[in-house]
Design an enzyme around this catalytic site. Structure first.
Site, PDB file in Angstrom:
ATOM      1  N   LEU A  43      18.677  -2.158   5.596  1.00 33.66           N
ATOM      2  CA  LEU A  43      17.970  -2.800   6.778  1.00 33.66           C
ATOM      3  C   LEU A  43      17.973  -3.805   7.344  1.00 33.66           C
ATOM      4  O   LEU A  43      17.910  -3.707   8.967  1.00 33.66           O
ATOM      5  CB  LEU A  43      16.340  -3.132   5.788  1.00 33.66           C
ATOM      6  CG  LEU A  43      16.036  -1.080   5.519  1.00 33.66           C
ATOM      7  CD1 LEU A  43      14.392  -2.234   4.652  1.00 33.66           C
ATOM      8  CD2 LEU A  43      15.744  -0.631   6.354  1.00 33.66           C
ATOM      9  N   GLY A  45      20.994  -5.597   8.313  1.00 29.79           N
ATOM     10  CA  GLY A  45      21.716  -5.470   9.319  1.00 29.79           C
ATOM     11  C   GLY A  45      22.048  -4.194   9.766  1.00 29.79           C
ATOM     12  O   GLY A  45      22.373  -4.515  11.357  1.00 29.79           O
ATOM     13  N   SER A 284       9.569   3.801  -8.780  1.00 29.01           N
ATOM     14  CA  SER A 284       8.085   3.111  -8.182  1.00 29.01           C
ATOM     15  C   SER A 284       7.326   1.660  -8.335  1.00 29.01           C
ATOM     16  O   SER A 284       6.283   2.660  -8.751  1.00 29.01           O
ATOM     17  CB  SER A 284       7.597   3.597  -6.566  1.00 29.01           C
ATOM     18  OG  SER A 284       6.626   2.234  -6.179  1.00 29.01           O
ATOM     19  N   ARG A 330       5.454  -8.131 -10.566  1.00 26.42           N
ATOM     20  CA  ARG A 330       6.262  -7.619 -11.485  1.00 26.42           C
ATOM     21  C   ARG A 330       6.232  -8.692 -12.361  1.00 26.42           C
ATOM     22  O   ARG A 330       7.494  -8.392 -13.858  1.00 26.42           O
ATOM     23  CB  ARG A 330       7.306  -7.609 -10.033  1.00 26.42           C
ATOM     24  CG  ARG A 330       7.231  -6.838  -9.478  1.00 26.42           C
ATOM     25  CD  ARG A 330       8.121  -6.339  -8.162  1.00 26.42           C
ATOM     26  NE  ARG A 330       8.335  -5.016  -7.807  1.00 26.42           N
ATOM     27  CZ  ARG A 330       8.567  -4.698  -6.598  1.00 26.42           C
ATOM     28  NH1 ARG A 330       9.887  -5.141  -6.122  1.00 26.42           N
ATOM     29  NH2 ARG A 330       8.426  -3.836  -6.013  1.00 26.42           N
ATOM     30  N   LEU A 441      11.508  -4.862   1.938  1.00 31.18           N
ATOM     31  CA  LEU A 441      12.230  -3.942   3.516  1.00 31.18           C
ATOM     32  C   LEU A 441      11.217  -4.520   4.515  1.00 31.18           C
ATOM     33  O   LEU A 441      12.128  -4.608   5.676  1.00 31.18           O
ATOM     34  CB  LEU A 441      10.842  -2.428   3.110  1.00 31.18           C
ATOM     35  CG  LEU A 441      11.459  -2.030   1.918  1.00 31.18           C
ATOM     36  CD1 LEU A 441      10.973  -0.534   2.046  1.00 31.18           C
ATOM     37  CD2 LEU A 441      12.860  -1.573   2.423  1.00 31.18           C
TER      38      LEU A 441
END
Lengths: 637, 256
Positions: A43, A45, A284, A330, A441
């Protein structure tokens, strides 16, 4: 090592707009005279290379994959955050900023994080314009869901394939620039080293992974967007090919390496099934919207889950963290899983697992609704485990997933080496000590689409234009050294494969520098890594020759980096005598086993400086100053 | 947990693009049913390296069925026997002790073999470069919600966009046609309002490039759909053919 973050002055909320108004520009006719090397086509690069190509720069792009479209960003499942506030649930740029700073346990640079939150909305607009098929409501508008560490629904998604769709959007934008001749892509090409001329990054040495040919490319600036170093741990959710070569070899050329011990352990991965395991698969985080995490209340209860009555189940996240429940961040969730497994209440054959149960949601919403939301994830789970998660709960366990540490960058995303920019997971900048879900992202695309195009112009506008020939001695010497390194790996002809060394190192790191770290475990690990590394260089076996497609040699070359990087991770963890985010030192915890920060002594970025082979690296610090945020004990209760 | 298996592998070995290849036999011993197919090959390769032999070269990366890197024909079927499953997600529990397994690379003229099971699929990149995008530069586009998209169109676009570009559709097709791959991108972008302005030009340019690369035509056997690990529907090919016919009927789009 001089660490100047170059954060613009003025109030936090206007820093980035002021920067954009005041930064130097390169006029359109001059842009085509400037060349940029971009390494990596994930994403960060791909979005950077495409955007720079659109602006008129001459871009040369490299990836180890057979095509730019396969970079590991593609595997991100759940979504991307943005402060759009479409659901009217109280979201704002300020709140996304607050959540990200708090989620990172107050170890990220305020100005960078604010900028990230600020550009988040433009990413969604840009992606939709590119044709990214985000999920929509019946009215035709975009759908949102919630993710860990937030009390708003700000995550945009494309089924369970958000990373794939965003990457394809960036790849397609990149392809358009290739067709226009603005970007040239070299695939199956691995960066072996960075080339400095007079202390400035001016090119790279690469290996053609099909022919084995080693060659050099020079440019006005080098951009690394090569991802994280999670594969140092051998078992991780990273792709097999993900590696640390570009950032590690740049570190050895003088780029500061920031916070290597900040590694993220993702709570919902499919547990290990045996020694043959080559990687771990993530389920996920979005599943925690509808799945409930539990273990039996009684130690060693080996009954099948369906036979354990409600009253004998411990929904430990819901009881420990009532306000966030199953959507705790997390790091917190992973540690909670470790705690219950350490108590002997883990499930599955190995006892290293907890249940993620959808029975209640299926009862409430129907199987069809769950299938619509997570169908592909349930299928993936079944393919790997042979179990049907609609019938019995999933078994999950934490695994290495993401690395918040990386090469140190200033506000311009430039490393300590002038002309070397670092984007996405490869840098350290935005996530502090723990990254929130759906923020990777966001960061990759923010860096590539909206930050670098400005900051690189500012660099070009304020430095002298000069592109050396690749015949220059700096290039020839670096090529020679890279080639000799490969020959050395091939010449050992011992008896152990690169994989066997990699697995041994990974296991050592996981056990001593994984979810729980201590002074003793880290000292042990540092000592043992030295022993493994010594054996590596005496007893490695690599077949074939350097001048051909040789996957064993590729791996050996990468593992040779992990042998050194693994030690730096432990060193950093040892020196950071506090717990924060993903870095949990058992000596520093609260009474109820939460991470206990030491803001007086460790509210800083640790930046490691290479001193040469066999010498101890130097630890520099960049103090973190919080102008807006008030630091507090992070609580999700 | 079921018992370990012993298998015989017959694998395509080829040193490089210009050398001839042949099938070579290997033994895979003590294979656990919990291994993935590629982990089984990893174990075989570890043993080969120990013996100083040349390991089997094969492509893989994410190993979770999304990157599209892995590409091998297993017992005559691209990605092997399980529907909707890439080779990397295929697990050994679907095989039994004593099985003989043939493993070959993608076989198609536009995908030359680079080594053993590894092929060059850059032809697919060049088809995307020919027009598989929406021409929008990074900047300040309209608010993402300014243009509503009917859920059914967005969902269908997503069905097409799920293509991972692995090339299994080409490998299984007797004509080595890339129509499923191309039609998936043409449909994904053509179904969305953002992609409408370039719809004619896009299909024309992508199909022209596909022909130039040497991919064959579609003769409606639907083998592509049957092996597609993402179950992309062959109905997209019909949609592309209609788009293509319309673009030709309207006159050759500007090729610039």
């Amino acid at each position: 090592m001089k660490l100047d973050a170059k954060t613009p002055s003025g109030p936090l909320t206007t820093k980035w707009s002021r920067y954009k108004e005041e930064c130097k520009l390169v006029n359109p006719a001059n842009k085509r005279k400037f060349s940029v090397i971009v390494v990596g086509t994930g994403l960060a690069g791909a979005s950077a290379a495409a955007s720079l190509g659109e602006l008129g720069y001459k871009v040369t792009c490299f990836c180890y994959q057979d095509t730019a479209r396969r970079a590991h960003s593609i595997a991100a499942q759940g979504g991307i955050n943005a402060a759009k506030n479409y659901p009217n649930d109280g979201d704002s740029v300020q709140r996304l900023f607050n959540d990200t700073i708090k989620g990172g346990d107050y170890r990220a640079r305020e100005a960078n994080v604010y900028r990230l939150a600020e550009v988040s909305n433009a990413i969604i607009d840009q992606s939709v314009a590119q044709g990214v098929p985000f999920a929509r409501e019946y009215g035709g508008l975009l759908a949102n869901r919630s993710f860990g560490g937030a009390q708003v629904s700000r995550t945009f998604y494309a089924r369970g394939q958000t990373g794939q769709q965003l990457l394809l959007g960036a790849y397609q934008a990149l392809s358009r620039q290739v067709a226009k001749g603005q970007v040239k892509i070299y695939s199956r090409t691995e960066m072996l080293d960075l080339v400095l001329v007079d202390g400035v990054a001016k090119g790279i040495v690469v290996r053609d992974m099909v022919t084995g040919k080693i060659s050099s490319y020079s440019a006005d600036a080098v951009v690394l967007a090569t991802g994280g170093y999670g594969n140092t741990f051998y078992l991780s959710t990273n792709a097999r090919g993900c590696n640390a070569m570009a950032i590690w070899r740049s570190y050895k050329r003088g780029a500061g390496f920031a916070n290597p011990c900040y590694t993220q352990i993702h709570p919902t991965c499919i547990p290990v099934s045996g020694d043959h395991q080559s990687k771990l698969t993530l389920m996920s985080e979005s599943l925690r919207n509808d799945g409930r995490v539990w273990v039996p209340k009684t130690k060693g209860d080996k009954r099948p889950p369906s036979q354990i009555p409600e009253s004998e189940r411990d929904y430990y996240l819901e009881t420990r963290y009532p306000s966030f429940g199953n959507l705790a961040p997390r790091d917190v969730t992973s540690r909670a899983a470790k705690l219950v497994c350490d108590e002997g209440r883990g499930v599955g054959a190995s006892g290293l697992g907890v249940y993620l149960d959808f029975a209640e949601s299926i009862g409430r919403l129907g199987k069809k609704a769950i299938e619509e939301r997570y169908g592909n994830l349930f299928e993936m789970y079944e393919r790997i485990t042979g179990e049907d998660a609609y019938e019995s709960p999933m078994r999950i366990f934490p695994a290495i997933h993401y690395t918040m540490g990386g090469l140190w960058v200033d506000y311009n995303l430039m490393s300590t080496i002038p002309g070397l920019f670092v984007l996405g997971e490869a840098n350290f900048s935005d996530h502090g000590a723990n990254r929130l879900g759906a923020s990777a992202l966001m960061q990759g695309l923010a860096d590539g689409y909206f930050v670098l195009p400005y900051t690189i112009a500012n660099y070009f506008g304020s430095s002298k234009k000069f592109v050396p020939s690749t015949d220059a001695p700096e290039f020839k010497q670096t090529e020679q050294a890279a080639s000799e390194h490969l020959k050395r790996l091939l010449s050992i002809q011992g008896s152990r494969t690169p994989t066997s060394f990699h697995r041994e190192l990974g296991k050592l790191l996981w056990e001593n520098c994984g979810m729980a770290r201590s002074d003793q475990s880290l000292k042990t690990a540092i000592k043992k890594i030295a022993v493994i590394r010594e054996e590596f260089w005496k007893n490695l076996k690599v077949t074939g020759s350097p001048g051909e497609l040789n996957q064993t040699l590729e791996l050996a070359n990468r593992v040779s980096d992990y042998m050194e990087l693994g030690e730096l991770i432990c060193r950093d963890a040892l020196e950071r005598r506090e717990s924060c985010g993903g870095h949990f030192r058992v000596e520093y915890q609260t009474e109820d086993h939460e991470a206990k920060r030491d803001d007086d002594n460790f509210s800083h970025v640790a930046v490691w400086e290479y001193q040469g082979a066999g010498k101890e690296p130097v630890r520099n610090i960049e103090p973190l100053q919080y102008e807006v945020v008030t630091m507090s004990q992070r609580s999700y209760k | 947990m079921s018992k370990e298996m012993n298998l015989t592998l017959k694998v395509w070995k080829q040193k490089d693009q210009n050398s001839p290849g042949r099938m070579k036999t290997y033994q895979a011993k003590k294979v656990s049913p919990d291994m993935s197919f590629l982990e089984m090959l990893d174990v075989v390769n570890e043993e080969l390296i120990h013996q100083g032999q040349d390991p089997i070269a094969f492509d893989s990366d994410c190993r979770e069925g999304i990157c599209g890197t892995c590409s091998m024909v297993i017992n005559g079927t691209p990605h092997g026997p399980m529907k909707g499953t890439t080779a990397c997600e295929l697990h050994m529990r679907h095989f039994k002790d004593g099985d003989v397994i043939a493993i070959e690379p993608w076989r198609a003229k536009p995908f030359p073999v680079l080594r053993d099971l590894i092929t060059n699929r850059s032809a697919l990149d060049r088809i995307i470069q020919a027009g598989g995008y929406i021409s929008v530069s990074t900047g300040n586009p309209a608010d993402a919600n300014a243009l509503p998209v009917a859920k059914k169109d967005a969902d269908l676009a997503m069905d097409a966009a799920a293509c991972i570009g692995c090339g299994a559709c080409v490998a299984v097709c007797k004509n080595a046609s890339a129509m499923l791959f191309v039609s998936a991108k043409v449909s994904h972008l053509g179904l969305l309002p953002q992609g409408k302005p370039e719809r004619d030009r896009r299909v024309w340019k992508m199909v022209s490039q596909m022909d130039k690369e040497g991919f064959g035509n579609c003769t409606n056997t639907y083998a592509c759909e049957a092996v597609c690990p993402k179950k992309v529907s062959a109905l997209f090919i019909a949609r592309m053919n209609r788009d293509y016919a319309l673009s030709v009927a309207k006159g050759q789009p500007d090729a610039s």
